[in-house]
Scaffold this motif. Structure first.
Motif, mmCIF file in Angstrom:
data_model
loop_
_atom_site.group_PDB
_atom_site.id
_atom_site.type_symbol
_atom_site.label_atom_id
_atom_site.label_comp_id
_atom_site.label_asym_id
_atom_site.label_seq_id
_atom_site.Cartn_x
_atom_site.Cartn_y
_atom_site.Cartn_z
ATOM 1 N N VAL A 1 0.845 -1.195 0.000
ATOM 2 C CA VAL A 1 0.000 0.000 0.000
ATOM 3 C C VAL A 1 0.880 1.244 0.000
ATOM 4 O O VAL A 1 1.832 1.339 0.777
ATOM 5 C CB VAL A 1 -0.925 0.015 1.231
ATOM 6 C CG1 VAL A 1 -1.714 1.317 1.278
ATOM 7 C CG2 VAL A 1 -1.880 -1.166 1.203
ATOM 8 N N ARG A 2 0.556 2.167 -0.902
ATOM 9 C CA ARG A 2 1.241 3.465 -0.944
ATOM 10 C C ARG A 2 0.185 4.560 -0.883
ATOM 11 O O ARG A 2 -0.778 4.545 -1.660
ATOM 12 C CB ARG A 2 2.055 3.607 -2.234
ATOM 13 C CG ARG A 2 3.209 2.633 -2.341
ATOM 14 C CD ARG A 2 4.290 2.909 -1.306
ATOM 15 N NE ARG A 2 4.802 4.266 -1.401
ATOM 16 C CZ ARG A 2 5.844 4.603 -2.164
ATOM 17 N NH1 ARG A 2 6.463 3.689 -2.894
ATOM 18 N NH2 ARG A 2 6.261 5.853 -2.186
ATOM 19 N N SER A 3 0.375 5.485 0.022
ATOM 20 C CA SER A 3 -0.594 6.568 0.189
ATOM 21 C C SER A 3 -0.006 7.889 -0.285
ATOM 22 O O SER A 3 1.137 7.950 -0.755
ATOM 23 C CB SER A 3 -1.016 6.666 1.664
ATOM 24 O OG SER A 3 0.118 6.858 2.485
ATOM 25 N N ASN A 4 -0.796 8.950 -0.157
ATOM 26 C CA ASN A 4 -0.376 10.299 -0.558
ATOM 27 C C ASN A 4 0.037 10.357 -2.029
ATOM 28 O O ASN A 4 1.159 10.717 -2.368
ATOM 29 C CB ASN A 4 0.765 10.795 0.337
ATOM 30 C CG ASN A 4 0.363 10.889 1.794
ATOM 31 O OD1 ASN A 4 -0.734 11.327 2.109
ATOM 32 N ND2 ASN A 4 1.252 10.454 2.679
ATOM 33 N N SER B 1 3.756 10.306 -6.322
ATOM 34 C CA SER B 1 3.711 10.690 -4.913
ATOM 35 C C SER B 1 3.431 12.176 -4.806
ATOM 36 O O SER B 1 4.054 12.998 -5.500
ATOM 37 C CB SER B 1 5.049 10.365 -4.239
ATOM 38 O OG SER B 1 5.320 8.978 -4.271
ATOM 39 N N GLU C 1 -5.257 12.982 -2.794
ATOM 40 C CA GLU C 1 -5.791 12.167 -1.701
ATOM 41 C C GLU C 1 -6.128 10.759 -2.181
ATOM 42 O O GLU C 1 -7.212 10.227 -1.928
ATOM 43 C CB GLU C 1 -7.015 12.840 -1.073
ATOM 44 C CG GLU C 1 -6.691 14.196 -0.461
ATOM 45 C CD GLU C 1 -7.888 14.835 0.218
ATOM 46 O OE1 GLU C 1 -9.023 14.334 0.028
ATOM 47 O OE2 GLU C 1 -7.702 15.833 0.912
ATOM 48 N N SER D 1 -4.602 6.585 -2.922
ATOM 49 C CA SER D 1 -3.680 5.543 -2.473
ATOM 50 C C SER D 1 -3.622 4.431 -3.508
ATOM 51 O O SER D 1 -4.568 4.224 -4.267
ATOM 52 C CB SER D 1 -4.122 4.965 -1.123
ATOM 53 O OG SER D 1 -4.052 5.925 -0.095
ATOM 54 N N ASP E 1 -8.247 7.693 -0.604
ATOM 55 C CA ASP E 1 -7.634 7.367 0.684
ATOM 56 C C ASP E 1 -8.635 6.708 1.634
ATOM 57 O O ASP E 1 -8.290 5.796 2.383
ATOM 58 C CB ASP E 1 -7.074 8.637 1.342
ATOM 59 C CG ASP E 1 -5.757 9.084 0.701
ATOM 60 O OD1 ASP E 1 -5.121 8.261 0.014
ATOM 61 O OD2 ASP E 1 -5.383 10.255 0.893
ATOM 62 N N VAL F 1 -8.911 2.841 1.128
ATOM 63 C CA VAL F 1 -7.724 1.990 1.052
ATOM 64 C C VAL F 1 -7.770 0.833 2.050
ATOM 65 O O VAL F 1 -7.353 -0.289 1.731
ATOM 66 C CB VAL F 1 -6.436 2.828 1.226
ATOM 67 C CG1 VAL F 1 -6.319 3.402 2.630
ATOM 68 C CG2 VAL F 1 -5.215 2.001 0.863
#
Length: 223
Positions: free
Chosen positions: A84-87, A132, A154, A156, A203, A206
């Motif tokens: 998982v990658r956010s932002n 990112s 916003e 992910s 987001d 997620v």
């Protein structure tokens, strides 16, 4: 020339959605038999009664159910890590003669950054860039002359590492996307390589998306 049973099997096995509905008892077998009757007659090279097709479908269903669950279970049990990658920020640009130059400049700037998420997909008329959010200013600097059709933040990414033989099982991606759709998770983008499958979601979705993919491994064990 094929027998009726062989012809029915040949017709059904290339229809993964029909197979699933048939195995789950969601289809009217008589209606299905009537629909595939012309194809069965073409393969057998003779007239075939609808009742004979119904009998062939009834005999075939348990075999298909076992084969479907066995193949999917084997793949789902061998799914790799979920990352998982956010932002993240999602851009859509209109294609141009200079868009790859813009892309190259950004890539040169971030080449030494190991933490960055960056993917560019070129379509026929537009290109999609997911990056990112920390690098938004860099993207907008080098893509300033490009026509930005959409920007959304916003977001992910949920990346699922796939077994090498995933491309050999018909309908594999369908079962992943179906599980996500049934839970009401809205997919913003889909990014796929041979052995990785990434969905971009809001987001707020997620955690649910991660749980759905994680549970895929156990879902077919219980069938």
């Amino acid at each position: 020339m094929k027998t009726v049973s062989q012809a029915v099997e040949s017709v059904i096995k290339v229809k993964p959605f029909v197979i699933e509905a048939l195995c789950e008892g969601l289809l009217n077998i008589s209606s299905l038999a009537r629909q595939i009757q012309p194809m069965v007659e073409k393969l057998t090279e003779k007239p075939v009664k609808q009742g004979a097709i119904v009998m062939a479908l009834n005999r075939l269903t348990p075999q298909l159910d076992y084969s479907l669950n066995r193949n999917l279970q084997k793949l789902l049990e061998s799914l790799g890590d979920i990352i998982v990658r956010s932002n993240l920020t999602d851009y859509t640009f209109r294609n141009s003669n200079t868009i790859f130059n813009s892309h190259t400049k950004v890539m040169q700037e971030i080449s030494n950054h190991q933490d960055v998420f960056y993917t560019l997909v070129r379509g026929v008329f537009e290109s999609n860039l997911v990056v990112s959010s920390a690098y938004e200013e860099l993207v907008e600097k080098y893509f300033a002359e490009e026509d930005c059709l959409l920007k959304q933040g916003e977001l992910s990414a949920i990346t699922l590492k796939l077994p090498a033989d995933n491309v050999q099982v018909t309908g594999f991606y369908y079962h992943i996307l179906k599980a996500i759709a049934w839970e009401g998770v809205n997919i913003k983008e889909v990014i796929s390589t041979t052995n990785e499958f990434t969905i971009i979601v809001n987001d707020e979705d997620v955690d649910r998306g991660f749980t759905i993919l994680k549970n895929l491994k156990t879902a077919y064990k219980q069938k």
